[in-house]
Design an enzyme around this catalytic site. Structure first.
Site, PDB file in Angstrom:
ATOM      1  N   SER A  20     -39.990 -16.354  -6.903  1.00  0.00           N
ATOM      2  CA  SER A  20     -39.172 -15.167  -6.829  1.00  0.00           C
ATOM      3  C   SER A  20     -39.241 -14.504  -8.394  1.00  0.00           C
ATOM      4  CB  SER A  20     -37.720 -15.498  -6.694  1.00  0.00           C
ATOM      5  OG  SER A  20     -37.203 -16.680  -7.592  1.00  0.00           O
TER       6      SER A  20
ATOM      7  N   SER B 167     -42.876 -22.779  -6.866  1.00  0.00           N
ATOM      8  CA  SER B 167     -41.561 -23.239  -6.767  1.00  0.00           C
ATOM      9  C   SER B 167     -40.715 -21.999  -6.634  1.00  0.00           C
ATOM     10  CB  SER B 167     -41.109 -23.726  -8.177  1.00  0.00           C
ATOM     11  OG  SER B 167     -41.191 -22.855  -9.280  1.00  0.00           O
ATOM     12  N   LYS B 168     -39.531 -22.197  -6.286  1.00  0.00           N
ATOM     13  CA  LYS B 168     -38.419 -20.990  -5.962  1.00  0.00           C
ATOM     14  C   LYS B 168     -38.455 -19.945  -7.244  1.00  0.00           C
ATOM     15  CE  LYS B 168     -35.047 -20.044  -3.201  1.00  0.00           C
ATOM     16  NZ  LYS B 168     -34.210 -20.617  -2.098  1.00  0.00           N
ATOM     17  N   ARG B 169     -38.517 -20.825  -8.267  1.00  0.00           N
ATOM     18  CA  ARG B 169     -38.351 -19.940  -9.538  1.00  0.00           C
ATOM     19  C   ARG B 169     -39.558 -19.130  -9.925  1.00  0.00           C
ATOM     20  NH1 ARG B 169     -39.489 -20.059 -15.094  1.00  0.00           N
ATOM     21  NH2 ARG B 169     -41.279 -21.356 -14.459  1.00  0.00           N
ATOM     22  N   GLU B 170     -40.592 -19.709  -9.564  1.00  0.00           N
ATOM     23  CA  GLU B 170     -41.947 -18.750  -9.860  1.00  0.00           C
ATOM     24  C   GLU B 170     -42.093 -18.013  -8.647  1.00  0.00           C
ATOM     25  OE1 GLU B 170     -44.834 -22.493 -11.591  1.00  0.00           O
ATOM     26  OE2 GLU B 170     -44.654 -22.293  -9.483  1.00  0.00           O
TER      27      GLU B 170
END
Ligand code: GLU
Length: 477
Positions: free
Chosen positions: A256, A251-254
């Site tokens: 980045s 996911s984007k969160r993971e």
């Protein structure tokens, strides 16, 4: 041969899980082989540079202690180590290449190239440069160059496929017809990434290029540059991508998730490095069980031939687990340094307090959970209220308090005194188990679960325990 590896971030971002893993593997390989690790800042794409990015890479790499032997901040024999300071070198090498291969000016506009791509795609043909400017004579090209923008392209003549023996991917090859004539440099003298990167790796004598799999497709063109220019081609090692646990993309969160974020969330250097090392690498038979490795062990054990090519799966639970394991190795003084008390009144008891919760904490931040037990308990929560107002709770606490005061009056140790007071109170009232212990636990801490009660009471001190019992009795009504 002295192994030389490098980490070559572009200062357009920050150190996150993905590029930190790349930096770590390049670093570990150099250390394991007694080689040198180099930091190079690839800042040729001026438009993408983000202010502060280089400094933040340096700070985070230093925090992880991935120390480099040559780099922009410390110099070295094959510098400069910042690409923007190497333009004269790229220009010189481009000139040299011009003599060794067919390198020509291409005047095609972005619009034209776009149309070419669309046409090729609609014809289901390989997308590559169509070669329009290859036939322009040198005299015409020189004339047009005075007024028209252009780029330098290298011609890829027919021939045997370009092959790479990658340490991780094994043998990979690409037909020359698929590659097409590719851009080396802009008219301004600013090289494109793949040219500058190849020149630097060659002239800075990298023996191993360790980087993400996303660069593999560039590598075929770079191999052509290495071969044409008579450079020694380094050993490539393209690391597998990092994917989510469910097999999908991160996911984007993971993806980045910054090393700085992890640090702020209370992950320690040893935990992060151990976790990153297992994203693609496995130690094989080391004669010990488990996956916990200290940085020093990794620096001995790591080898590129034990990196697998399948996607590396990101697993937060494993990060937590390993971080906890490494936190267990720290002394109380070290833990206190990482997690100092936020309230100066707790300074005298803080180390003892940390000792109570350290084994359950996955991160430095989780150590602060102990604050909840040091401060005044909240009896207003549903659970606390239910337990304190239960049948016989008040009586149990009253009895216990009576015994405790008596034992403190006789100068008995608080730990023994509290244990015996609770037991005696239970005997008097015919209570045991949860019915007996929960009221005391809630009275002293506000919750049923948490650190061991007696050591906690010791930290709080007799007076405070008495005070809490009195408050709870009052609350129980
Ligand atoms: N500057 C490139 C990047 O950040 C590095 C490529 C390489 O390691 O060769 O992706």
């Amino acid at each position: 041969m002295v192994v030389r590896t490098r980490f070559a971030p572009s200062p357009s971002g920050f150190l996150h899980l993905g590029n930190a893993r790349t930096a770590l593997f390049a670093f570990l390989y150099a250390r394991a082989k007694g080689g040198r690790f180099i930091l190079r800042i690839e800042d040729t794409d001026q438009e993408r540079i983000v202010a502060g990015s280089e400094a933040s890479f340096i700070e985070d790499l230093k925090w992880l202690q991935l120390t480099w032997d040559e780099g922009p901040d410390i110099g070295g024999p094959l510098g400069p180590y910042r690409c923007s300071e190497r333009y004269d070198i790229y220009e010189r090498e481009l000139k040299r290449l011009t003599k060794l291969a067919r390198v020509y000016r291409c005047f095609c506009t972005p619009d034209q190239l776009d149309q070419d791509r669309k046409l090729l795609s609609s014809q289901k043909k390989v997308i590559k440069y169509v070669g329009r400017c290859l036939s322009i004579s040198e005299a015409d090209a020189t004339k047009r160059a005075a007024t028209e923008p252009f780029v330098w392209r290298m011609h890829v003549p027919d021939g045997a496929p370009v092959t790479i023996e990658d340490s991780i991917r094994g043998h990979v090859e690409m037909q020359r017809e698929v590659i097409g004539d590719f851009v080396l440099s802009r008219a301004s003298g600013v090289p494109v990434f793949l040219f500058a990167n190849a020149v630097d790796d060659a002239l800075q004598e990298m023996t191993h290029v360790v980087r993400g799999e996303d660069h593999l497709s560039n590598t075929f063109r770079q191999v052509l540059i290495f071969q044409t220019m008579g450079y020694k081609t380094p050993q490539f090692a393209h690391l597998p991508l990092i994917g989510a646990e469910d097999g999908g993309k991160l996911s984007k969160r993971e993806g980045s998730l910054g090393i700085r974020d992890l640090r702020e969330q209370g992950y320690i250097r040893e935990g992060i490095l151990n976790y990153l090392s297992l994203l693609g690498w496995s130690p094989g038979d080391t004669g010990k069980t488990g996956e916990k490795f200290k940085p020093e062990e990794l620096m001995k054990l790591f080898d590129l031939d034990r990196v697998h090519k399948g996607r590396a799966l990101f697993d937060f639970q494993k990060l937590n687990f390993l971080n906890q394991q490494h936190m267990n190795d720290l002394s109380l003084a070290e833990l206190e340094r990482l997690a100092p008390p936020k309230n100066s009144a707790w300074a005298p008891i803080w180390k003892d307090a940390l000792a109570l919760v350290r084994h359950d904490a996955h991160t430095v931040q989780e150590l602060y959970k102990v604050e909840k037990f040091l401060g005044q308990p909240d009896y207003q929560t549903d659970n606390a209220t239910k337990i304190l107002k239960a049948d016989k709770s008040k009586q149990a606490l009253e009895k216990g308090l009576q015994y405790l005061k008596q034992s403190l009056g006789e100068n008995k140790a608080l730990e023994e005194g509290l244990k015996q007071s609770i037991q005696s109170s239970g005997k008097d009232l015919g209570l045991k188990g949860k019915d007996l212990y929960f009221p005391f636990r809630v009275a002293i801490t506000g919750v049923e679960a948490g650190p061991e009660l007696v050591p906690l009471a010791k930290i709080l001190g007799g007076q405070e325990v008495v005070h809490r019992l009195e408050r709870a009795i009052q609350f129980a009504g």
